[in-house]
Design an enzyme around this catalytic site. Sequence first.
Site, short mmCIF file in Angstrom:
data_model
loop_
_atom_site.label_atom_id
_atom_site.label_comp_id
_atom_site.label_asym_id
_atom_site.label_seq_id
_atom_site.Cartn_x
_atom_site.Cartn_y
_atom_site.Cartn_z
CB SER A 174 -0.69 -0.15 1.48
OG SER A 174 -2.23 -1.05 1.57
CE LYS A 202 -3.44 0.57 -1.02
NZ LYS A 202 -4.26 0.28 0.13
CE1 TYR A 253 -5.24 -1.26 -4.28
CE2 TYR A 253 -5.40 -2.91 -4.39
CZ TYR A 253 -5.68 -2.48 -3.19
OH TYR A 253 -4.88 -2.08 -2.16
CE1 TYR A 293 -4.55 1.24 4.45
CE2 TYR A 293 -3.28 -0.03 5.30
CZ TYR A 293 -3.79 0.54 4.06
OH TYR A 293 -3.39 0.40 2.98
CB VAL A 299 0.22 -6.00 4.39
CG1 VAL A 299 -1.10 -5.20 4.69
CG2 VAL A 299 -0.49 -5.74 3.07
#
Length: 312
Positions: free
Chosen positions: A64, A67, A191, A243, A261
């Site tokens: 992530s 992103k 993605y 998050y 992760v």
Amino acid sequence: MPSLREVLDEIVAEMAGHPDRGEVASYIPQLGKVDPNKFGIAVTLTDGEVLAAGAADEPFSVQSISKVFTLALALGRVGDTLWKRVGREPSGTPFNSIVQLEREEGIPRNPFINAGAIVVSDVLLAGHQPREAIGEIVSFVRSLADDDSIVVDGDVASSERATGYRNFALANYLKGFGNLNHAPELTLGVYFHHCAIAMSCQQLANAGRFLANAGRIPSSGHTVISSERAKRINALMLTCGHYDGSGEFAFRVGIPGKSGVGGGILAIVPGVASIAVWSPGLNARGNSMLGSIALEQLTKRMNWSIFSPKPA
């Protein structure tokens, strides 16, 4: 105050003896194979100096963290119209929450949760085949890091596609609410592949240096994004980058950061440095356990928290 070199060496030694290293992300089979004893850290200062310690030259799956880079690309493509499709608020729920997406009628809470990043991938897919969109993302990351050896780990991408049932569900929800312009499998192809980019701490710290330098790459003077946009991305990293653990990270570490992760964290000290840390074991919120602890120690010892008073 000790030197940065001394602090990094101290942190690596302390992390080597830490008893609780968290759990690797075994729900993605390829990530579950990574040695949980690995630890690396790299710091790229805005003057171009790079300091590294531990396994800082070993590539890992950034997941992530990618992103951050796709958000910068998408904003360059469509500007602030992106915010009609994605929010800018912390989620307060797990990164793959379907409940929140349904309740808020297909508008993801922010671009760093999975649903938001899938919408960003949909933006980048416009006018391209998936392979072309993936190539554009990889080229962008290579240019930021000034390193053409950065690649997508195909085994990780395949592993994610084979087990990404929740992401397929999110993409179908987005499509059902009219917030996905392409077929879910095509957008998810982009993605999964950008999440599977592999980088070392040194490469990642270099790639993030534009965010520490008001949108510019210090060594070349090239402007990647405006200083205003760099400030906004840093703000989103601080409030949404971990998050439902983002508040805890801001409380303890006090700088913008984006976790993955795969055990990596990219953190930014505006005007000072870009930092990358990697330790594969995750805490209960899905963020690197030792990476978070190491960054807390680093910002304390170097007085780098953005909330700390600075000497006049």
